[in-house]
Write an enzyme that holds these catalytic residues in place. Structure first.
Site, short mmCIF file in Angstrom:
data_model
loop_
_atom_site.label_atom_id
_atom_site.label_comp_id
_atom_site.label_asym_id
_atom_site.label_seq_id
_atom_site.Cartn_x
_atom_site.Cartn_y
_atom_site.Cartn_z
N LYS A 178 -37.10 30.44 18.20
CA LYS A 178 -37.56 31.26 19.32
C LYS A 178 -38.92 31.95 19.33
CE LYS A 178 -33.56 30.01 21.37
NZ LYS A 178 -33.26 28.50 20.61
C1 LIG Z 1 -30.89 27.82 26.33
C2 LIG Z 1 -29.98 28.35 25.03
N1 LIG Z 1 -29.11 29.04 25.21
C3 LIG Z 1 -28.33 29.52 24.18
C4 LIG Z 1 -28.98 29.35 22.97
C5 LIG Z 1 -27.82 30.02 21.56
O1 LIG Z 1 -28.76 30.86 20.87
P1 LIG Z 1 -28.33 30.95 19.15
O2 LIG Z 1 -28.85 29.68 18.57
O3 LIG Z 1 -29.08 31.99 19.09
O4 LIG Z 1 -26.74 30.95 19.37
C6 LIG Z 1 -29.94 28.46 22.61
C7 LIG Z 1 -30.37 28.30 21.10
O5 LIG Z 1 -31.08 27.41 20.93
C8 LIG Z 1 -30.72 28.07 23.72
O6 LIG Z 1 -31.71 27.41 23.65
#
Ligand SMILES: Cc1ncc(COP(=O)(O)O)c(C=O)c1O
Length: 388
Positions: A178
């Site tokens: 991110k």
């Molecule tokens: C659009 C989106 N939503 C939710 C998530 C979930 O995030 P995390 O990996 O921190 O749980 C991601 C992670 O890649 C994402 O790209």
């Protein structure tokens, strides 16, 4: 991962030396500082720093009272975690088309609303803001909640308002891929005291157990939740990273402008709901056929260009556990098998959102980095112009 350096090392060292890595001990207050900074940056009243973006989405859904018997509309172009969060809350994800902006189509949201719909999750995918005016108007008209998935859009905005702070709740991710990162991490935002209290209880078992004073002023009664509480080492990282966020975004935006200015006379750029608020982590160009898109991506592969349809679990047709309705290991815990969801269920097929598949197969994208040199950008412009 972008820009990690001595500031992060200093904060992490400070926490290790304090020997206090537990958020609730108030040691170096890393997690609490992250929450304060997130509220200051976004203008949201409440924020909770936690273990991941999916944890933040699940927490927001639960805190809004969404569960079995409910449908939640998600776009067909998002990471599978968005849909999985809906299932984790016990509800049914309904997949909607995207439009040329690559974000959820407001028209298709309206077409997919049923008497079971309780919420919409607009996803600001690859930092691109959704059409929040239209989405919020639809939500208001049909009395639905809006939960913004800003996991790929930390710090972005829409018409001057920070992404994640516009709907009833919002979610950020700080995983390794991110805009800012603590390796893994996430945060939920809300302006509602009730949603905040429920989220705090749900995401942290210690809120109702060992650390009773967290709920001293709560009007919400305790209930069994889970454990998504963040630790001070991740807090230390995000604390330092948040101070760099505006600089990172400003460099990314300059880079994107420089590159797109260099190609926009010959190549069609994907339209944007708010170019100013775009986090500018990707450049997306569109073609009138998938063959032209593939050919272009092949000629530009040296800087990582790809046809977006090849984004694996970011495209709904690759969401196997959802398409196959495998909602939990234990069948009695599986929302797809629950009696309460009998009528709220939909059938999923790989071709159920043809417009989404069509747009993604005609769109080529590549990632930007915040520390790209002018020479690197000029080379990209040159390669793209020649490829076109
Ligand atoms: C659009 C989106 N939503 C939710 C998530 C979930 O995030 P995390 O990996 O921190 O749980 C991601 C992670 O890649 C994402 O790209």
């Amino acid at each position: 991962m972008f820009r990690v350096g001595k500031e992060e090392i200093e904060q992490v060292t400070k926490s290790i030396e304090s020997k206090d890595l537990f958020k609730l001990n108030n040691g170096c207050r890393q997690c609490y500082n992250v929450e304060e900074k997130l509220c200051n940056i976004t203008g949201s009243k409440y924020s909770i720093f936690m273990t991941s973006g999916q944890a933040a989405l699940t927490t927001a859904l639960v805190a809004l009272g969404i569960g079995p018997g409910d449908q939640v509309i998600v776009p067909g172009y998002t990471y599978i975690a968005t849909a999985m969060a809906v299932v984790a809350a016990g509800a049914m994800p309904v997949i909607a088309e995207i439009d040329d902006t690559l974000t959820i189509s407001p028209e298709d949201i309206e077409a997919k609303i049923t008497k079971y719909t309780k919420a919409i999750i607009p996803v600001h995918i690859i930092g691109l803001p959704c059409d929040m005016d239209k989405i919020c108007a639809i939500a208001k008209k049909h009395n639905l909640y809006v939960i913004e998935d800003a996991c790929q859009a930390d710090g972005g905005s829409y018409k001057g308002k920070r992404l994640g702070s516009i709907g009833d709740a919002g979610a950020f991710s700080f995983n390794y891929f991110k805009i800012i990162t603590s390796g893994e991490g996430g945060a939920m935002l809300t302006n509602s005291r009730e949603v905040f209290e429920r989220s705090l209880i749900y995401h942290d078992s210690s809120a109702v157990a060992f650390f009773g004073n967290q709920m001293e002023e709560f009007t919400t009664e305790g209930f069994c939740g889970t454990e998504f509480r963040a630790n001070e080492l991740c807090g230390a990282m995000v604390n330092a990273q948040l101070d760099k966020l505006e600089g990172i975004l400003s460099n990314l935006r300059e880079t994107k402008k420089y590159i797109t200015d260099g190609i926009k006379d010959v190549i069609k750029l994907a339209p944007s709901n708010d170019p100013e608020g775009d986090c500018s982590i990707n450049v997306c160009v569109q073609f009138d056929s998938s063959e032209k898109a593939s050919d272009f991506a092949e000629k530009c592969k040296e800087f990582g260009a790809f046809v977006v349809i090849n984004s694996d679990r970011h495209v709904y047709s690759n969401w196997q556990p959802i398409l196959e309705k495998k909602g939990a290991l234990n069948p009695l815990m599986d929302p797809f098998k629950m009696e309460a969801n009998k009528d709220a269920q939909i059938e999923y097929t790989k071709d159920m959102c043809p417009k989404t598949l069509d747009i993604l197969s005609k769109t080529v994208s590549f990632c930007l980095k915040c520390d790209m040199t002018k020479e690197q950008c000029d080379k990209i412009i040159d390669t793209m112009r020649k490829a076109f």
